[in-house]
Every structure is written in C-alpha cells, then in structure tokens.
Scaffold this motif. Structure first.
Motif, mmCIF file in Angstrom:
data_model
loop_
_atom_site.group_PDB
_atom_site.id
_atom_site.type_symbol
_atom_site.label_atom_id
_atom_site.label_comp_id
_atom_site.label_asym_id
_atom_site.label_seq_id
_atom_site.Cartn_x
_atom_site.Cartn_y
_atom_site.Cartn_z
ATOM 1 N N ARG A 116 0.839 -1.210 0.000
ATOM 2 C CA ARG A 116 0.000 0.000 0.000
ATOM 3 C C ARG A 116 0.875 1.262 0.000
ATOM 4 O O ARG A 116 0.630 2.217 -0.747
ATOM 5 N N PHE A 117 1.884 1.260 0.860
ATOM 6 C CA PHE A 117 2.775 2.415 0.997
ATOM 7 C C PHE A 117 3.438 2.748 -0.343
ATOM 8 O O PHE A 117 3.516 3.918 -0.748
ATOM 9 N N TRP A 118 3.922 1.720 -1.021
ATOM 10 C CA TRP A 118 4.584 1.930 -2.320
ATOM 11 C C TRP A 118 3.631 2.598 -3.300
ATOM 12 O O TRP A 118 3.973 3.617 -3.926
ATOM 13 N N LEU A 119 2.433 2.060 -3.444
ATOM 14 C CA LEU A 119 1.486 2.624 -4.399
ATOM 15 C C LEU A 119 1.003 4.011 -3.984
ATOM 16 O O LEU A 119 0.787 4.883 -4.838
ATOM 17 N N GLU A 120 0.834 4.219 -2.691
ATOM 18 C CA GLU A 120 0.391 5.541 -2.227
ATOM 19 C C GLU A 120 1.436 6.610 -2.531
ATOM 20 O O GLU A 120 1.093 7.789 -2.684
ATOM 21 N N ASN A 121 2.691 6.218 -2.638
ATOM 22 C CA ASN A 121 3.773 7.160 -2.946
ATOM 23 C C ASN A 121 4.225 7.096 -4.400
ATOM 24 O O ASN A 121 5.183 7.777 -4.782
ATOM 25 N N ALA A 122 3.530 6.301 -5.219
ATOM 26 C CA ALA A 122 3.933 6.129 -6.615
ATOM 27 C C ALA A 122 3.654 7.354 -7.472
ATOM 28 O O ALA A 122 4.153 7.459 -8.593
ATOM 29 N N THR A 123 2.857 8.307 -6.952
ATOM 30 C CA THR A 123 2.609 9.556 -7.672
ATOM 31 C C THR A 123 3.570 10.659 -7.239
ATOM 32 O O THR A 123 3.478 11.786 -7.745
ATOM 33 N N SER A 124 4.486 10.353 -6.330
ATOM 34 C CA SER A 124 5.364 11.377 -5.751
ATOM 35 C C SER A 124 6.423 11.843 -6.740
ATOM 36 O O SER A 124 7.298 11.071 -7.149
ATOM 37 N N GLN A 125 6.356 13.110 -7.091
ATOM 38 C CA GLN A 125 7.385 13.706 -7.948
ATOM 39 C C GLN A 125 8.736 13.697 -7.234
ATOM 40 O O GLN A 125 9.769 13.423 -7.839
ATOM 41 N N GLU A 126 8.715 13.974 -5.944
ATOM 42 C CA GLU A 126 9.954 14.046 -5.169
ATOM 43 C C GLU A 126 10.689 12.709 -5.150
ATOM 44 O O GLU A 126 11.897 12.653 -5.408
ATOM 45 N N ILE A 127 9.948 11.632 -4.867
ATOM 46 C CA ILE A 127 10.604 10.319 -4.742
ATOM 47 C C ILE A 127 10.889 9.711 -6.114
ATOM 48 O O ILE A 127 12.021 9.389 -6.458
ATOM 49 N N VAL A 128 9.839 9.539 -6.903
ATOM 50 C CA VAL A 128 9.950 8.756 -8.137
ATOM 51 C C VAL A 128 10.761 9.495 -9.197
ATOM 52 O O VAL A 128 11.643 8.914 -9.839
ATOM 53 N N ALA A 129 10.495 10.785 -9.372
ATOM 54 C CA ALA A 129 11.172 11.546 -10.427
ATOM 55 C C ALA A 129 12.469 12.175 -9.942
ATOM 56 O O ALA A 129 13.550 11.888 -10.468
ATOM 57 N N ASN A 130 12.371 13.021 -8.901
ATOM 58 C CA ASN A 130 13.541 13.806 -8.504
ATOM 59 C C ASN A 130 14.637 12.952 -7.871
ATOM 60 O O ASN A 130 15.824 13.143 -8.139
ATOM 61 N N LEU A 152 3.370 7.609 -11.404
ATOM 62 C CA LEU A 152 2.019 7.315 -11.868
ATOM 63 C C LEU A 152 1.165 8.572 -11.794
ATOM 64 O O LEU A 152 1.383 9.433 -10.936
ATOM 65 N N ASN A 153 0.179 8.674 -12.688
ATOM 66 C CA ASN A 153 -0.828 9.710 -12.486
ATOM 67 C C ASN A 153 -1.875 9.172 -11.509
ATOM 68 O O ASN A 153 -1.884 7.982 -11.172
ATOM 69 N N GLU A 154 -2.752 10.044 -11.041
ATOM 70 C CA GLU A 154 -3.688 9.647 -9.984
ATOM 71 C C GLU A 154 -4.675 8.584 -10.460
ATOM 72 O O GLU A 154 -5.058 7.701 -9.686
ATOM 73 N N GLU A 155 -5.063 8.644 -11.718
ATOM 74 C CA GLU A 155 -5.999 7.640 -12.246
ATOM 75 C C GLU A 155 -5.364 6.253 -12.249
ATOM 76 O O GLU A 155 -5.981 5.267 -11.814
ATOM 77 N N ASP A 156 -4.128 6.177 -12.726
ATOM 78 C CA ASP A 156 -3.432 4.887 -12.745
ATOM 79 C C ASP A 156 -3.154 4.401 -11.326
ATOM 80 O O ASP A 156 -3.248 3.197 -11.036
#
Length: 333
Positions: free
Chosen positions: A291-305, A312-316
């Motif tokens: 759950r934690f991974w997916l809840e943070n999968a939209t994070s620009q700070e973690i995933v991108a920066n 992910l976008n919010e819909e995905d």
C-alpha cells in the motif's frame, strides 16, 4: 544477508553507485523478527519482507523501503538485484520472496511455474522508464540513432564489428558493447522493442552484467563503447556518459522524464512493475508495504527527482490500489 541501512546523509548518486555494484542490500529496522506481522511498538508492524528482481526497479524499491522503515522500524526488508527473469525463476516463483520487481511483464511460462508452486502473482505498475542508450563523452560522431541503426548494432545476424560498419561516416574503430544479461527485463524489453520477438536475436559478443553501474563504468572507460540501461542510472551519471536520442521515424527524441511521460520517446518508454505474492499479502506488514509503495507512486519528489522515473498519475494509481486491495482481501479473507 548483512543488514545495512543507507544513511540519510548519503546522496542518491552515491547510493546507486554502491548498491548498483553490490546488487543487494538489507534495510534493517531496529528490531528484527521472522516473517509474520505483529506489533513492535514503533509503527505497529514487524516482520521480514524479501524482494528480488529487476535492477532497473531496484533503486525505486530501495527508496520506498527506506521511507517505509522510517515509520516501521520493526520491519526488515531484504532487497536483491537479480534481473527480472532471474528473480522470477530463482526467487519469486519458487516462493522464496514476497515481491519480484520487473521491467517487463511476467511471461506465461513464469506464471505457470508460479502456479505449480502455489504462488499467485499480483501485477502492480509502479512507474514509467525511458530505457536509455549511452556512449562515451568523447564520442563526437553520433548524437542520435535510428531504430534501424540500433537494431543493426545489437542484432545477432551479421553483427557489425566497427562503427563504420553501421555508418561509413563514422570511425573505423571497434564497437565495444555493454548491456544487461539475458536474465534482465531490460534485455527482454530491448529485444521486443528494437530487435523484434521473431527477429534474429540479441548478439552475445558483448560485456553482459546485472549491475547497471558496471555498464556506466564500461562506457565511461572507452571512447568506442555503447550500452543501454534504465534512465534512473543514467540520470545519476549524466557527467560520466552521453545519452543518445532515438529516431523512430519522426525525428530524434532524447530520453527524459517528459518525453517518457508524453509517450514521445518511442519505442523505449516502458512501464515498470513489482509483483506481489498474494499469499504474502495475508501478513499485515507485507500488505502495508505494498500500500505504501502505491500511495507514494505519484510522488514527484521520490519517483522523479530522487530516483529518475516518471510517477504514476492519480488515475493509474487508483487502478493499482484497487487491484491491490482486492488481492489483500482475497489473501486475508
């Protein structure tokens, strides 16, 4: 496995360099226990989570694990970089790990092996990658390759031995090639997108490794070298090597988070996955990490920066969370 946390003072660049060379890391909490969730007095969870698979997804999994353990110090997370296929064959499908990271979808034969061992894989999309082709910084003769040229360089059928064999305007110097092994999802995706599943296959006279840092080092060390790997490792080494643009018929497009996000960078943009073992989701600490991974999968700070992939976008994200919750209900019901 030796338990070893990446210090918060260590930069992501330094960590990727070290972890990419080691291929495995134990992210230990203050308290350790065997598998099985339980209260630990710090975040309410304890137990062990074992993860293997893709070297491409490895840095993203590491970033998520580090943050999860800040909140749940009683959870011990063991991460291995084994390649997507190596993870499925040797760890996940035999039932030895709770998650398998993958840079390509699970194959029918792998699903069959999992089923034979009572393992039900739950596919979760966690990011998008721009698979990146790199050359040495002193390479001044090429900034962009067509898909056809890239295929010619890596094809097993009459493989060129020099740069000039591919393009007569290029130097008559030997091609030195670096890339992932055939256990890697990146290798599989490259064949699918560049060489074709029904094509002659991937040449084998190259320096193959499961460690992306080794690919960076090989290309950095020779003017005549070329290699390919996930964008996150390139993004942490932009001063060391040069990324090439790819021309898929509509002009040259450079790999970036933006061109991967828009789909402009074809055909080397690809989804990244982690596969959860449904049975393991019956344990609360495993379910909560997913759950934690997916809840943070939209994070620009973690995933991108921090890591270098497209979030992910919010819909995905919502679609993935719904899939996960269904699996958790089935596991815990």
């Amino acid at each position: 496995m030796t338990d070893e946390s990446a210090s918060g003072s260590v930069s992501r660049r330094q960590f990727l360099t070290a972890a990419g060379s080691a291929g495995a890391v134990g992210l230990a909490g203050c308290t350790q226990s065997g598998s099985g969730g339980g209260g630990d007095g710090n975040g309410g969870l304890s137990g062990t989570i074992d993860i293997a698979g893709s070297s491409t997804v490895f840095p993203l999994a590491t970033a998520m694990a580090e943050r999860f353990q800040t909140e749940h110090s009683g959870v011990n997370i063991n991460l291995q970089s084994t390649g997507s296929g190596g993870g499925f064959a040797n760890h996940f499908c035999p039932g030895r790990t709770d998650f398998n990271n993958a840079s390509r979808p699970i194959r029918p034969a792998e699903e069959e092996t999992c089923s034979e061992n009572g393992v039900t894989p739950i596919e979760l999309t966690v990011a998008t990658d721009a698979l990146t082709v790199i050359v040495n910084n002193d390479n001044d003769w090429v900034d962009c390759l067509t898909v056809e040229e890239l295929a010619e360089i890596w094809s097993a059928e009459s493989p060129p031995s020099t740069w000039s064999d591919v393009n007569s305007d290029w130097p008559d110097q030997p091609l030195e090639l670096y890339g992932p092994t055939d256990a890697s999802g990146t290798y599989d995706y490259f064949i699918e997108s560049i060489l074709g599943e029904e094509g002659p296959g991937h040449r084998q006279d190259y320096s193959a490794t499961e460690q992306d840092r080794t690919i960076i080092q090989g290309v950095e060390g020779s003017e005549n070298a070329i290699g390919y790997l996930g964008f996150a490792y390139y993004s942490q080494n932009t001063d060391s090597v040069k990324a090439l643009g790819i021309d898929d018929g509509d002009g040259c497009v450079e790999p970036s988070l933006e061109t991967a996000r828009t789909g402009e960078y074809t055909p080397l943009s690809r989804p990244l996955f982690t596969y959860a073992k449904q049975k393991a989701l019956a344990e609360e600490h495993v379910a909560e990490f997913a759950r934690f991974w997916l809840e943070n999968a939209t994070s620009q700070e973690i995933v991108a920066n921090e890591v270098g992939y497209v979030p992910l976008n919010e819909e995905d994200q919502q679609a993935q969370l719904e899939r996960l919750e269904t699996a958790i209900e089935n596991a815990q019901g």
